[in-house]
Design a protein around this motif. Structure first.
Motif, PDB file in Angstrom:
ATOM      1  N   LEU A 156     -14.715  47.241  -0.959  1.00 40.52           N
ATOM      2  CA  LEU A 156     -15.558  46.292  -0.244  1.00 40.52           C
ATOM      3  C   LEU A 156     -15.299  44.864  -0.730  1.00 40.52           C
ATOM      4  O   LEU A 156     -15.185  43.924   0.067  1.00 40.52           O
ATOM      5  N   MET A 157     -15.157  44.719  -2.062  1.00 34.37           N
ATOM      6  CA  MET A 157     -14.893  43.394  -2.616  1.00 34.37           C
ATOM      7  C   MET A 157     -13.541  42.880  -2.150  1.00 34.37           C
ATOM      8  O   MET A 157     -13.380  41.692  -1.837  1.00 34.37           O
ATOM      9  N   PHE A 158     -12.576  43.803  -2.067  1.00 29.40           N
ATOM     10  CA  PHE A 158     -11.248  43.447  -1.567  1.00 29.40           C
ATOM     11  C   PHE A 158     -11.334  42.946  -0.128  1.00 29.40           C
ATOM     12  O   PHE A 158     -10.727  41.936   0.232  1.00 29.40           O
ATOM     13  N   LEU A 159     -12.156  43.645   0.685  1.00 27.62           N
ATOM     14  CA  LEU A 159     -12.321  43.255   2.084  1.00 27.62           C
ATOM     15  C   LEU A 159     -12.872  41.840   2.190  1.00 27.62           C
ATOM     16  O   LEU A 159     -12.364  41.012   2.958  1.00 27.62           O
ATOM     17  N   PHE A 160     -13.903  41.526   1.376  1.00 31.22           N
ATOM     18  CA  PHE A 160     -14.489  40.187   1.457  1.00 31.22           C
ATOM     19  C   PHE A 160     -13.502  39.126   0.994  1.00 31.22           C
ATOM     20  O   PHE A 160     -13.427  38.042   1.577  1.00 31.22           O
ATOM     21  N   ARG A 161     -12.733  39.466  -0.053  1.00 33.61           N
ATOM     22  CA  ARG A 161     -11.731  38.516  -0.514  1.00 33.61           C
ATOM     23  C   ARG A 161     -10.713  38.231   0.587  1.00 33.61           C
ATOM     24  O   ARG A 161     -10.354  37.081   0.831  1.00 33.61           O
ATOM     25  N   VAL A 162     -10.299  39.302   1.291  1.00 32.75           N
ATOM     26  CA  VAL A 162      -9.315  39.114   2.371  1.00 32.75           C
ATOM     27  C   VAL A 162      -9.898  38.264   3.492  1.00 32.75           C
ATOM     28  O   VAL A 162      -9.237  37.352   4.004  1.00 32.75           O
ATOM     29  N   LEU A 163     -11.171  38.514   3.843  1.00 36.81           N
ATOM     30  CA  LEU A 163     -11.784  37.732   4.923  1.00 36.81           C
ATOM     31  C   LEU A 163     -11.844  36.253   4.531  1.00 36.81           C
ATOM     32  O   LEU A 163     -11.562  35.371   5.346  1.00 36.81           O
ATOM     33  N   TRP A 164     -12.190  35.997   3.272  1.00 36.36           N
ATOM     34  CA  TRP A 164     -12.234  34.619   2.795  1.00 36.36           C
ATOM     35  C   TRP A 164     -10.847  33.989   2.858  1.00 36.36           C
ATOM     36  O   TRP A 164     -10.679  32.848   3.304  1.00 36.36           O
ATOM     37  N   ASP A 165      -9.828  34.770   2.425  1.00 35.93           N
ATOM     38  CA  ASP A 165      -8.461  34.246   2.432  1.00 35.93           C
ATOM     39  C   ASP A 165      -7.977  33.952   3.840  1.00 35.93           C
ATOM     40  O   ASP A 165      -7.193  33.028   4.052  1.00 35.93           O
ATOM     41  N   ILE A 166      -8.441  34.766   4.820  1.00 34.98           N
ATOM     42  CA  ILE A 166      -8.048  34.512   6.213  1.00 34.98           C
ATOM     43  C   ILE A 166      -8.541  33.138   6.646  1.00 34.98           C
ATOM     44  O   ILE A 166      -7.818  32.358   7.270  1.00 34.98           O
ATOM     45  N   LEU A 167      -9.783  32.827   6.254  1.00 38.67           N
ATOM     46  CA  LEU A 167     -10.348  31.523   6.592  1.00 38.67           C
ATOM     47  C   LEU A 167      -9.499  30.401   5.990  1.00 38.67           C
ATOM     48  O   LEU A 167      -9.133  29.437   6.679  1.00 38.67           O
ATOM     49  N   THR A 171      -6.537  35.319  15.606  1.00 40.80           N
ATOM     50  CA  THR A 171      -7.487  36.285  15.057  1.00 40.80           C
ATOM     51  C   THR A 171      -8.766  35.592  14.607  1.00 40.80           C
ATOM     52  O   THR A 171      -9.873  36.027  14.928  1.00 40.80           O
ATOM     53  N   LEU A 172      -8.616  34.476  13.869  1.00 41.56           N
ATOM     54  CA  LEU A 172      -9.812  33.752  13.411  1.00 41.56           C
ATOM     55  C   LEU A 172     -10.587  33.196  14.605  1.00 41.56           C
ATOM     56  O   LEU A 172     -11.817  33.242  14.625  1.00 41.56           O
ATOM     57  N   GLY A 173      -9.855  32.690  15.610  1.00 36.60           N
ATOM     58  CA  GLY A 173     -10.514  32.162  16.799  1.00 36.60           C
ATOM     59  C   GLY A 173     -11.352  33.224  17.484  1.00 36.60           C
ATOM     60  O   GLY A 173     -12.505  32.993  17.852  1.00 36.60           O
ATOM     61  N   MET A 174     -10.782  34.437  17.618  1.00 38.50           N
ATOM     62  CA  MET A 174     -11.521  35.533  18.232  1.00 38.50           C
ATOM     63  C   MET A 174     -12.751  35.871  17.408  1.00 38.50           C
ATOM     64  O   MET A 174     -13.815  36.167  17.963  1.00 38.50           O
ATOM     65  N   TRP A 175     -12.622  35.831  16.066  1.00 41.98           N
ATOM     66  CA  TRP A 175     -13.781  36.138  15.219  1.00 41.98           C
ATOM     67  C   TRP A 175     -14.887  35.117  15.461  1.00 41.98           C
ATOM     68  O   TRP A 175     -16.053  35.501  15.608  1.00 41.98           O
ATOM     69  N   GLY A 176     -14.530  33.838  15.505  1.00 41.04           N
ATOM     70  CA  GLY A 176     -15.544  32.816  15.747  1.00 41.04           C
ATOM     71  C   GLY A 176     -16.246  33.033  17.067  1.00 41.04           C
ATOM     72  O   GLY A 176     -17.475  33.057  17.157  1.00 41.04           O
ATOM     73  N   LEU A 177     -15.426  33.256  18.101  1.00 39.75           N
ATOM     74  CA  LEU A 177     -15.967  33.456  19.441  1.00 39.75           C
ATOM     75  C   LEU A 177     -16.863  34.686  19.507  1.00 39.75           C
ATOM     76  O   LEU A 177     -17.954  34.660  20.086  1.00 39.75           O
ATOM     77  N   LEU A 178     -16.418  35.780  18.866  1.00 33.72           N
ATOM     78  CA  LEU A 178     -17.174  37.033  18.951  1.00 33.72           C
ATOM     79  C   LEU A 178     -18.467  36.958  18.163  1.00 33.72           C
ATOM     80  O   LEU A 178     -19.495  37.485  18.600  1.00 33.72           O
ATOM     81  N   VAL A 179     -18.430  36.287  16.999  1.00 39.57           N
ATOM     82  CA  VAL A 179     -19.685  36.150  16.239  1.00 39.57           C
ATOM     83  C   VAL A 179     -20.664  35.277  17.017  1.00 39.57           C
ATOM     84  O   VAL A 179     -21.861  35.588  17.092  1.00 39.57           O
ATOM     85  N   GLY A 180     -20.153  34.219  17.656  1.00 35.26           N
ATOM     86  CA  GLY A 180     -21.011  33.400  18.508  1.00 35.26           C
ATOM     87  C   GLY A 180     -21.616  34.220  19.634  1.00 35.26           C
ATOM     88  O   GLY A 180     -22.823  34.155  19.894  1.00 35.26           O
ATOM     89  N   ALA A 181     -20.769  35.033  20.285  1.00 32.12           N
ATOM     90  CA  ALA A 181     -21.241  35.872  21.388  1.00 32.12           C
ATOM     91  C   ALA A 181     -22.281  36.872  20.903  1.00 32.12           C
ATOM     92  O   ALA A 181     -23.295  37.112  21.580  1.00 32.12           O
ATOM     93  N   MET A 210      -6.940  27.358   7.807  1.00 32.19           N
ATOM     94  CA  MET A 210      -6.988  25.918   7.558  1.00 32.19           C
ATOM     95  C   MET A 210      -5.584  25.425   7.220  1.00 32.19           C
ATOM     96  O   MET A 210      -5.128  24.385   7.706  1.00 32.19           O
ATOM     97  N   GLU A 211      -4.906  26.221   6.373  1.00 35.63           N
ATOM     98  CA  GLU A 211      -3.550  25.876   5.945  1.00 35.63           C
ATOM     99  C   GLU A 211      -2.600  25.773   7.144  1.00 35.63           C
ATOM    100  O   GLU A 211      -1.915  24.767   7.331  1.00 35.63           O
ATOM    101  N   VAL A 212      -2.595  26.830   7.970  1.00 36.86           N
ATOM    102  CA  VAL A 212      -1.689  26.852   9.121  1.00 36.86           C
ATOM    103  C   VAL A 212      -2.045  25.733  10.099  1.00 36.86           C
ATOM    104  O   VAL A 212      -1.169  25.068  10.651  1.00 36.86           O
ATOM    105  N   ALA A 213      -3.357  25.498  10.280  1.00 33.02           N
ATOM    106  CA  ALA A 213      -3.792  24.434  11.193  1.00 33.02           C
ATOM    107  C   ALA A 213      -3.287  23.076  10.702  1.00 33.02           C
ATOM    108  O   ALA A 213      -2.785  22.264  11.491  1.00 33.02           O
ATOM    109  N   ARG A 214      -3.376  22.861   9.376  1.00 32.67           N
ATOM    110  CA  ARG A 214      -2.934  21.584   8.821  1.00 32.67           C
ATOM    111  C   ARG A 214      -1.426  21.400   9.040  1.00 32.67           C
ATOM    112  O   ARG A 214      -0.970  20.325   9.420  1.00 32.67           O
ATOM    113  N   LEU A 215      -0.688  22.503   8.839  1.00 29.26           N
ATOM    114  CA  LEU A 215       0.762  22.426   9.031  1.00 29.26           C
ATOM    115  C   LEU A 215       1.118  22.135  10.478  1.00 29.26           C
ATOM    116  O   LEU A 215       2.052  21.394  10.772  1.00 29.26           O
ATOM    117  N   MET A 216       0.336  22.743  11.382  1.00 29.13           N
ATOM    118  CA  MET A 216       0.739  22.687  12.784  1.00 29.13           C
ATOM    119  C   MET A 216       0.339  21.391  13.470  1.00 29.13           C
ATOM    120  O   MET A 216       0.939  20.996  14.453  1.00 29.13           O
TER     121      MET A 216
END
Lengths: 89, 116, 162
Positions: free
Chosen positions: C61-72, B45-55, C76-82
């Protein structure tokens, strides 16, 4: 810079799709295969968007949107089948 | 096209591609189905977001008007990916799919299986 | 108001999606989109289950931004684990008792959990009182449940007032 970045991202996406195909082929069991297919359709729509960027046309955007839509619907349909053994009750 | 703009777009595209690749890598590496599901939902999902914002940035620059339609796919994916993963997990539980031996809290999952 | 505009948010969303799909704000498309945005909810409103409305748009709206930040952060967390050469995971199933009761807020909560750090919603109990999560790398069960309740469920309860 973009002239080599876009092909590089193409290569990354193709590698990702090859991995998906591998896991689609080797894993046993329905849920695992559906998961691989689910990832595969998202990756293919990413590939199509990138191709649209490469050719600098907006036409491919709609193809990507359609793949995303149909992929979601079909994943949910197969999940429903897994849960109930039937799609339309 | 100025260099800084090209740099931003390139970074977004590369980051997007990297995360999509990571999602697929997780699909191959993880030990059981339930852990395997984590990678495609989040990383892809994050990868798609990066790609789509770039596009979005690049095609807006090329056409001269702000083109927002890539955002449509991004929002659609954000809404649908968790739903399809939830359905998949539910289906896997229903099929009593095996999990990794050292998973903690297996009794919770068993209770939910018996509920269905 | 009730009779010809039953679902104002849905109508707005439909008009917005129509304009985005066509990439234009030309008057013709505005008119056609408005007609569609008015008639589609009229035709389909009987198919919906009534759901609680969003009472506090700004908090949403604030909840949405918080969620988007948390996704980021989650990624990073999942990438580090993997990316560690040897996978060291502590997978676990965790049960979270739910305080919110209506379907739509529960759906939003489950989706949020699926998209944020190392957790994935797997099932909701039939009486909608418990949520089953799968965690990729569990450190402390009680703390995780407290974080979810405090960070996501409380704002959702405030937004939907349920």
């Amino acid at each position: 810079m973009l002239s080599w970045v876009i092909p590089l991202v193409f290569a990354m996406l193709c590698l990702a799709m090859l991995m998906n195909l591998w896991s689609l082929h080797t894993r046993s069991g329905l849920p695992d295969r559906v998961l691989a297919l689910d990832t595969l359709y998202i990756n293919s729509s990413a590939l199509i968007i990138l191709f649209g960027l490469w050719k600098s046309t907006e036409l491919y955007f709609e193809a990507a949107l359609l793949i995303a839509l149909l992929g979601f619907v079909s994943t949910v349909a197969v999940c429903k089948y897994m849960l109930r053994g039937d799609i339309i009750e | 096209m100025p260099f800084w703009f090209e740099l931003i777009v390139s970074l977004l595209l590369l980051g997007g591609g990297a995360f999509i690749l990571l999602g697929s890598l997780g699909l191959v590496r993880m030990p059981d189905f339930y852990t395997r599901m984590h990678a495609p939902t989040k990383a892809t999902t994050l990868g798609m977001w990066g790609l789509l914002v770039g596009a979005l940035l690049l095609s807006s620059w090329n056409s001269g008007v702000l083109s927002m339609n890539q955002l449509l796919i991004a929002v659609f994916l954000l809404l649908t990916t968790p739903v399809s993963t939830h359905m998949l997990a539910k289906g896997a539980l229903h099929h009593r799919l095996e999990w990794d031996k050292n998973t903690q809290g297996q009794e919770h999952a068993k209770r939910f299986m018996d509920d269905q | 108001m009730r009779t010809w505009l039953p679902l104002p948010y849905t109508s707005l969303l439909l008009l917005l999606v129509w304009l985005l799909l066509n990439q234009t704000v030309a008057p013709g498309h505005l008119l056609l989109g408005s007609v569609l945005a008015l008639t589609i909810p009229l035709l389909t409103m009987h198919l919906r289950n009534p759901q609680p409305a969003i009472r506090h748009p700004i908090k949403a709206l604030m909840f949405l931004f918080r969620v988007l930040w948390d996704i980021l952060v989650a990624n990073m967390e999942v990438a580090r684990l993997m990316l560690r050469p040897k996978l060291k995971l502590r997978p676990a199933f965790v049960e979270v008792p739910l305080d919110i009761t209506r379907d739509f807020p529960i759906t939003v909560l489950a989706s949020t959990i699926s998209l944020t750090p190392g957790t994935l919603s797997a099932d909701v109990s039939a009486d909608r009182s418990r949520l089953l999560l799968h965690v990729l790398d569990l450190e402390d069960e009680a703390q995780l449940i407290a974080t979810i309740k405090h960070r996501y469920e409380t704002p959702l309860r405030e937004i939907f007032e349920c």
